[in-house]
Structure formats: C-alpha cells, structure tokens
Write an enzyme that holds these catalytic residues in place. Structure first.
Site, PDB file in Angstrom:
ATOM      1  N   ALA A 187       0.734  -0.935   0.080  1.00 27.62           N
ATOM      2  CA  ALA A 187      -0.018   0.106  -0.208  1.00 27.62           C
ATOM      3  C   ALA A 187       0.728   1.272  -0.202  1.00 27.62           C
ATOM      4  O   ALA A 187       0.507   2.170   0.461  1.00 27.62           O
ATOM      5  CB  ALA A 187      -1.211   0.097   0.870  1.00 27.62           C
TER       6      ALA A 187
ATOM      7  N   ASN B 103       1.965  -2.310   8.329  1.00 26.11           N
ATOM      8  CA  ASN B 103       3.251  -2.655   6.968  1.00 26.11           C
ATOM      9  C   ASN B 103       3.345  -2.509   7.039  1.00 26.11           C
ATOM     10  O   ASN B 103       4.695  -2.595   6.370  1.00 26.11           O
ATOM     11  CB  ASN B 103       1.989  -3.834   6.880  1.00 26.11           C
TER      12      ASN B 103
ATOM     13  N   HIS C  88      -0.599   7.850   3.525  1.00 28.93           N
ATOM     14  CA  HIS C  88       0.539   7.696   4.323  1.00 28.93           C
ATOM     15  C   HIS C  88       1.696   9.420   3.708  1.00 28.93           C
ATOM     16  O   HIS C  88       1.340   9.272   2.243  1.00 28.93           O
ATOM     17  CB  HIS C  88       1.304   6.612   3.528  1.00 28.93           C
TER      18      HIS C  88
HETATM   19  N1  NDP Z   1       1.555  -4.936   3.486  1.00 21.98           N
HETATM   20  C1  NDP Z   1       0.911  -3.963   2.888  1.00 21.98           C
HETATM   21  O1  NDP Z   1       0.866  -2.928   2.376  1.00 21.98           O
HETATM   22  C2  NDP Z   1      -0.602  -4.330   3.585  1.00 21.98           C
HETATM   23  C3  NDP Z   1      -0.431  -5.898   4.045  1.00 21.98           C
HETATM   24  N2  NDP Z   1      -2.322  -5.194   4.729  1.00 21.98           N
HETATM   25  C4  NDP Z   1      -1.955  -6.829   5.948  1.00 21.98           C
HETATM   26  O2  NDP Z   1      -2.359  -8.332   4.696  1.00 21.98           O
HETATM   27  C5  NDP Z   1      -2.972  -9.029   5.498  1.00 21.98           C
HETATM   28  C6  NDP Z   1      -3.800  -9.517   5.171  1.00 21.98           C
HETATM   29  O3  NDP Z   1      -4.681  -8.472   4.851  1.00 21.98           O
HETATM   30  P1  NDP Z   1      -6.717  -8.384   4.201  1.00 21.98           P
HETATM   31  O4  NDP Z   1      -6.422  -9.419   3.455  1.00 21.98           O
HETATM   32  O5  NDP Z   1      -7.007  -6.790   3.830  1.00 21.98           O
HETATM   33  O6  NDP Z   1      -7.115  -9.100   4.996  1.00 21.98           O
HETATM   34  P2  NDP Z   1      -8.467 -10.130   5.357  1.00 21.98           P
HETATM   35  O7  NDP Z   1      -8.617 -10.296   6.729  1.00 21.98           O
HETATM   36  O8  NDP Z   1      -9.611  -9.485   4.368  1.00 21.98           O
HETATM   37  O9  NDP Z   1      -8.269 -11.752   4.846  1.00 21.98           O
HETATM   38  C7  NDP Z   1      -7.245 -12.033   5.758  1.00 21.98           C
HETATM   39  C8  NDP Z   1      -7.911 -13.485   5.541  1.00 21.98           C
HETATM   40  O10 NDP Z   1      -6.996 -14.733   5.891  1.00 21.98           O
HETATM   41  C9  NDP Z   1      -7.674 -15.281   6.575  1.00 21.98           C
HETATM   42  N3  NDP Z   1      -7.078 -16.426   7.091  1.00 21.98           N
HETATM   43  C10 NDP Z   1      -7.271 -16.035   8.933  1.00 21.98           C
HETATM   44  N4  NDP Z   1      -6.648 -17.626   9.775  1.00 21.98           N
HETATM   45  C11 NDP Z   1      -6.244 -18.246   8.736  1.00 21.98           C
HETATM   46  C12 NDP Z   1      -5.918 -19.564   8.852  1.00 21.98           C
HETATM   47  N5  NDP Z   1      -5.073 -19.743   9.990  1.00 21.98           N
HETATM   48  N6  NDP Z   1      -5.531 -19.925   8.097  1.00 21.98           N
HETATM   49  C13 NDP Z   1      -6.040 -19.508   6.138  1.00 21.98           C
HETATM   50  N7  NDP Z   1      -6.718 -18.337   6.077  1.00 21.98           N
HETATM   51  C14 NDP Z   1      -6.912 -17.970   7.547  1.00 21.98           C
HETATM   52  C15 NDP Z   1      -8.956 -15.199   6.659  1.00 21.98           C
HETATM   53  O11 NDP Z   1      -9.918 -16.160   6.914  1.00 21.98           O
HETATM   54  P3  NDP Z   1     -11.687 -15.908   6.722  1.00 21.98           P
HETATM   55  O12 NDP Z   1     -12.332 -15.199   5.756  1.00 21.98           O
HETATM   56  O13 NDP Z   1     -11.854 -17.449   7.202  1.00 21.98           O
HETATM   57  O14 NDP Z   1     -11.722 -14.481   8.141  1.00 21.98           O
HETATM   58  C16 NDP Z   1      -8.979 -14.183   5.476  1.00 21.98           C
HETATM   59  O15 NDP Z   1      -9.527 -14.016   4.347  1.00 21.98           O
HETATM   60  C17 NDP Z   1      -3.109  -8.535   7.270  1.00 21.98           C
HETATM   61  O16 NDP Z   1      -1.809  -8.868   8.093  1.00 21.98           O
HETATM   62  C18 NDP Z   1      -3.075  -7.397   6.817  1.00 21.98           C
HETATM   63  O17 NDP Z   1      -2.271  -6.549   7.382  1.00 21.98           O
HETATM   64  C19 NDP Z   1      -2.985  -4.958   5.190  1.00 21.98           C
HETATM   65  C20 NDP Z   1      -2.389  -4.167   3.938  1.00 21.98           C
HETATM   66  C21 NDP Z   1      -1.855  -3.439   3.764  1.00 21.98           C
HETATM   67  O1  OAA Z   2      -3.115  -0.025   3.310  1.00 22.98           O
HETATM   68  C1  OAA Z   2      -2.468   0.787   3.945  1.00 22.98           C
HETATM   69  O2  OAA Z   2      -3.258   2.242   3.633  1.00 22.98           O
HETATM   70  C2  OAA Z   2      -1.911  -0.050   5.127  1.00 22.98           C
HETATM   71  C3  OAA Z   2      -2.235  -0.799   5.998  1.00 22.98           C
HETATM   72  O3  OAA Z   2      -3.422  -0.942   6.014  1.00 22.98           O
HETATM   73  C4  OAA Z   2      -1.450  -1.931   5.988  1.00 22.98           C
HETATM   74  O4  OAA Z   2      -0.213  -1.250   5.885  1.00 22.98           O
HETATM   75  O5  OAA Z   2      -0.878  -2.438   6.796  1.00 22.98           O
END
Ligand code: NDP
Ligand code: OAA
Length: 271
Positions: free
Chosen positions: A125, A193, A223
């Site tokens: 992001a 993140n 950001h």
């Molecule tokens: N690097 C970056 O720039 C960013 C990183 N992120 C991070 O990315 C990650 C994913 O975000 P996002 O897609 O929005 O999150 P969501 O909450 O939309 O999706 C997470 C998914 O993981 C699944 N899950 C949870 N536990 C397990 C497990 N034990 N086994 C398999 N699947 C599992 C959930 O299942 P269920 O559908 O059953 O609940 C859900 O479908 C987060 O950690 C978030 O903080 C987010 C934004 C920016």
């Molecule tokens: O989506 C964003 O703006 C950033 C975010 O959630 C993350 O870094 O986890």
C-alpha cells in the site's frame, strides 16, 4: 492443464487481498498459474473457489509450499510463520504482505537463505520503495513517515485497546503514536505493514520514525514519507482508497499482482 514451464502460485488467505490476486491469476498472468489456496474455512470460500475458471486445490497452510513455486501470504500476521516457514524450507519463494510479522520472525530470512528460498516484500500500500532501495545503496540519514487513517481503519488496534483510547467520538485528528516502525508494528499490526516495508527497504525498523493519526476528516488511508539521503531528498505521499477491509488499501492487492507479473514478464519496469 498446467503448462510445465509455468510458475505455480499458491495463496494463503482469501480475504480482501487474496481474492483479488486469485482472480487475477485465474484470468491469466503471463507464465503463472494458481495451483493451490489455503483457507481457514473451506465452506465459506467454496462459491468463490468454485467460480474460478481453473479452481485450485485447497490445502492446509503448511502444505501449500509443496504445490507451488511461489507462496503468497495474505492472511493475518499471526499466521505468517505457519505459511512462510514450510515454503522457504522447501526452497520456494514467499511473497509476504503481513510484513510487520516478519520483524518477530526474522530468522525466516536465514532459513530461506540456507535452503535456496526467497522472501519477497511487495511495495504494497506504499509508494517509492524503488527510490528508497536505491538511496540505501548510498547513505540514508533519516526516514520519517506519517500515517493517517479514518476511524474504521484503526478500530481494534492493540495500541488503542491497551491504552484505552476512545477514537469513536473524535471530531479532530488525534496523534495516537510516535516512535519507531518496530514499535508501531507491535501496536498496529494490521495498519502499518507499510512502515515495516519502508524500513526494510531503507534504514531498518529501529531508525525509521513514524506517527500514526486517527483522523475523522479523511476517507482514505494517507501515508506521507520524507527521506533524507546523501544522493537525494524526497517526499512521497499516497492516499489509498480502502478495500472491503477498511484497514487495507485497494492498491495492496494490485501491488502483489504487479510483482507477480514481473516474475515472468519480458519487459520489467521499475526496481
Ligand atoms: N503490506 C501492505 O502494504 C499491506 C498489508 N496488509 C496486511 O495483509 C494481510 C491481509 O490483509 P487483508 O486481505 O485485508 O485481510 P482480510 O482480513 O481481508 O483477509 C485475511 C484472510 O486470511 C484468512 N485467514 C485467517 N486465518 C487463517 C488461517 N489460519 N488459515 C488460512 N487463512 C486464514 C481469513 O479467513 P476468513 O475469511 O475465514 O476470515 C481471511 O480470508 C493482513 O495481515 C494485513 O494487515 C494490509 C494492507 C497493506
Ligand atoms: O492499506 C494501507 O494503507 C496500509 C495498511 O493497511 C498496512 O500497511 O497494513
């Protein structure tokens, strides 16, 4: 039928990010195919998986590395180790979006190195990690980042709960946190993140400084970053439209798709 030269990609977590990546792979990314997914509750995701043109196998988290050359982690950071460890042990590449979770599991980088695996952190992001990578080849003096999120994007963050802060009734922006990217990742694991990715591209999680604001006046995840280096001074900003998960910017999934496209693309632009 899978082309034997195609890179097989497996996705762990089918939430806001994972479903977009699965759809893009199913629609076609040059040289890549979607081979497997891992989900917590297969029944919940049956309609989505069944609706794909080439439905992937559903495997337990720790087995998807067997069915893939690249494992994409897009689950909560608590699952990062369970997904990445078996993959890199087998010499696979792991794309990590819950990059904040890497800080407490940094031995995975050594494990990957020892076994010929790789850990790839997309820009996610954020913006401009190419410039930060380049500046880090020289000397970066400071990196400062300010994150502002709407209230819904911050609800439930451990820092807010532990400090008993009421953000529901805010009328003006409130600075919640100021400190290192490492400390920010502990307090806001689903929110910053991006700060950890920035820190790993630049001067590390202890020297990267950040502020987190709860801001009822913004509708996007905002950001702003300032980098001071011997080669350049630059300011960067991004205003992310939240996805169906209000904590997560829509561009995050697109960044992973862009990274996947580069794995086999003939023309690659940007570092
Ligand atoms: N690097 C970056 O720039 C960013 C990183 N992120 C991070 O990315 C990650 C994913 O975000 P996002 O897609 O929005 O999150 P969501 O909450 O939309 O999706 C997470 C998914 O993981 C699944 N899950 C949870 N536990 C397990 C497990 N034990 N086994 C398999 N699947 C599992 C959930 O299942 P269920 O559908 O059953 O609940 C859900 O479908 C987060 O950690 C978030 O903080 C987010 C934004 C920016
Ligand atoms: O989506 C964003 O703006 C950033 C975010 O959630 C993350 O870094 O986890």
């Amino acid at each position: 039928m899978t082309d034997r030269n195609e890179l097989r990609v497996a996705i762990a977590g089918l939430g806001s990010i994972g479903t977009k990546i699965a759809t893009a792979l199913d629609q076609g990314i040059e040289g890549l195919s979607l081979s497997a997914v891992a989900v917590r509750d297969p029944a919940k995701h049956q309609a989505f998986i069944g609706g794909l043109r080439r439905p992937p196998q559903i495997l337990p988290l720790d087995q998807i590395g067997e069915a893939a050359d690249i494992v994409v982690e897009c689950a909560p950071s608590s699952q990062l180790r369970a997904i990445v460890e078996p993959a890199v042990k087998r010499g696979r590449a792991a794309v990590v979006v819950s990059v904040g979770g890497l800080l407490d599991n940094f031995d995975l980088v050594d494990l990957a190195r020892a076994n010929g695996g790789r850990i790839l952190v997309p820009t996610g992001a954020l913006i401009g990690l190419d410039a930060v990578n380049a500046a880090a080849v020289g000397t970066i003096h400071s990196v400062k980042m300010v994150t502002r999120k709407p209230i819904d994007g911050l609800k439930g963050a451990p820092f807010i709960i532990q400090n008993n802060i009421d953000i529901d009734n805010l009328r003006e922006p409130l600075k919640l946190f100021e400190g290192s990217a490492r400390e920010a990742a502990k307090g806001f694991p689903a929110n910053v993140n991006v700060a950890v990715a920035l820190s790993l591209a630049g001067i590390g999680p202890d020297r990267t400084q950040m502020q987190v604001w709860a801001d009822p006046t913004v509708a996007r995840n905002v950001h702003r970053i300032e980098v001071e280096a011997d080669s350049a001074r630059f300011s960067m900003g991004i205003e992310n439209v939240p996805s169906e998960n209000p904590k997560t910017g829509m561009i995050t999934a697109l960044s992973v798709i862009a990274l996947l496209r580069k794995q086999r693309a003939t023309l690659c632009v940007g570092t």
